[in-house]
Scaffold this active site. Structure first.
Site, PDB file in Angstrom:
ATOM      1  N   THR A 216      -1.512  10.711  -9.162  1.00 33.94           N
ATOM      2  CA  THR A 216      -2.942  10.605  -9.412  1.00 33.94           C
ATOM      3  C   THR A 216      -3.363   9.138  -9.340  1.00 33.94           C
ATOM      4  O   THR A 216      -2.566   8.263  -9.653  1.00 33.94           O
ATOM      5  CB  THR A 216      -3.186  11.158 -10.829  1.00 33.94           C
ATOM      6  OG1 THR A 216      -2.992  12.570 -10.779  1.00 33.94           O
ATOM      7  CG2 THR A 216      -4.560  10.850 -11.362  1.00 33.94           C
ATOM      8  N   GLY A 268      -0.397  11.920 -15.595  1.00 24.98           N
ATOM      9  CA  GLY A 268       0.781  12.514 -16.218  1.00 24.98           C
ATOM     10  C   GLY A 268       0.636  14.018 -16.265  1.00 24.98           C
ATOM     11  O   GLY A 268      -0.147  14.605 -15.509  1.00 24.98           O
TER      12      GLY A 268
END
Ligand code: ASP
Length: 352
Positions: A216, A268
């Site tokens: 990400t 995460g």
């Protein structure tokens, strides 16, 4: 007219004095390109260099905006766009594939000056999802649009329909294949990995988790007006199903900005970051307990770890203090604060 030498010297000394005595307004930005199992031994020198060069390009694009006195929001967009356009990261081109073999992307942005926010989830045809999140914030009455609705909104604004194939890479196809194999092993009971109690659904497949390459992207910025902004963009997690949405577009989980405290972007294992309301939890500790950014982030990540999650956060506060922290092996990260040299790092043994 030629000025006498003594006068010219005096004038230049006075201007130097004015420059040094005017307090410089702090400004700068911090970016991430995802956290996860990122280890030196598994990285070729070429790939390492490619990641660092792309992080540097993203950092420079954002910093250039801030240096010219531009708004933090524009800096966030500029930095994230570089990473969304790069196939290296799990956002835009190169986003991970869902269980059906295509990309569904999530993104969010927040303006710390106004507490306005915009988010989208599950889009498939938007080249730069963070741009659309910003348009949701600035051009709609809403905060969060999903799927077809978000795409229709984009169409109404004249966005191009980007074909699904644009986002897909061979590397992500291999990752999906591998994830499916591991999943199948677990399903028929042959997995040789410990299953703990901490994951969503009550199962925790350590091995599967360690195989996940996150990636990400996100940015938190402080501009010369003292305004903060944060933005995050992702393809989510490989092999996701049933319209799964992670923390990234959930305001307060993956993304948060408030001029009174800080701007934060997370990366995460999204389920844990949603449950820990990570980005807002960091801001809230600063607001209610007077903690500094680093201490607040460390406390929040400890809560995530206790639940069984891993990942990282980046942030910047209203005074220009920067934070990058993670409880995974590594995190692609970089920051540039005015008056200091830029820092680009990947592994756990480099500066945070
Ligand atoms: N947090 C993202 C998600 O769960 C994944 C990532 O950070 O790479 O959707």
């Amino acid at each position: 007219m030629k000025l006498p030498l003594s006068f010219a010297l005096l004038a230049s000394a006075a201007s130097a004095l004015a420059q040094t005595s005017a307090p410089m307004k702090p400004f700068g930005l911090v970016i991430h390109g995802g956290a996860g199992v990122i280890e030196r031994k598994a990285m070729s020198p070429e790939l390492d260099a490619e990641y660092r060069a792309t992080l540097q390009r993203a950092l420079d694009a954002g910093y250039a905006v801030l240096e010219k006195n531009g708004p933090a929001l524009d800096a966030v967009i500029a930095a994230v766009t570089v990473m969304e356009d790069s196939p290296l990261f799990n956002a835009g081109k190169g986003a991970v594939l869902n269980a059906d073999g295509f990309c569904e992307m999530d993104a969010a942005i927040m303006n710390g000056a106004t507490l306005q926010a915009g988010a989208i989830a599950g889009v498939q045809h938007i080249k730069n999802p963070l741009h659309l999140a910003r348009d949701v914030m600035e051009k709609s009455k809403h905060v969060f649009l999903i799927g077809d609705g978000a795409e229709k909104f984009a169409e109404s604004l004249g966005y191009e329909h980007t074909p699904r194939e644009y986002f897909q890479t061979d590397f992500r196809r291999q990752q999906l294949e591998r994830a499916k194999q591991l999943e199948a092993k677990k399903d028929n009971g042959t997995a040789s990995v410990p299953l703990g109690p901490a994951s969503p659904g009550g199962l925790r497949d350590e091995h599967f988790k360690r195989e996940q390459k996150y990636g990400t992207v996100g940015c938190a910025a402080l501009d010369q007006h003292g305004d903060l902004a944060a933005g995050t963009s992702t393809g989510g997690m490989t092999n996701k199903k049933f319209g799964r949405v992670g923390d990234v577009p959930v305001i307060g989980a993956g993304t948060y900005a408030n001029n009174a405290t800080c701007a934060v972007s997370s990366t995460g294992w999204g389920e844990f970051f949603i449950r820990s309301v990570v980005a807002h939890d960091i801001s809230a500790q600063m607001e209610y307990q007077g903690k500094d950014l680093r201490a607040a982030a460390a406390a929040t990540l400890a809560k995530v770890a206790k639940l069984g999650g891993d990942g990282g956060v980046i942030g910047i506060d209203a005074r220009g203090n920067v934070m990058t922290d993670f409880n995974s092996e590594g995190m692609y990260r970089a920051y540039h604060i005015a008056g200091q040299p830029p820092v680009v790092a990947i592994y756990g043994d480099e500066p945070r």
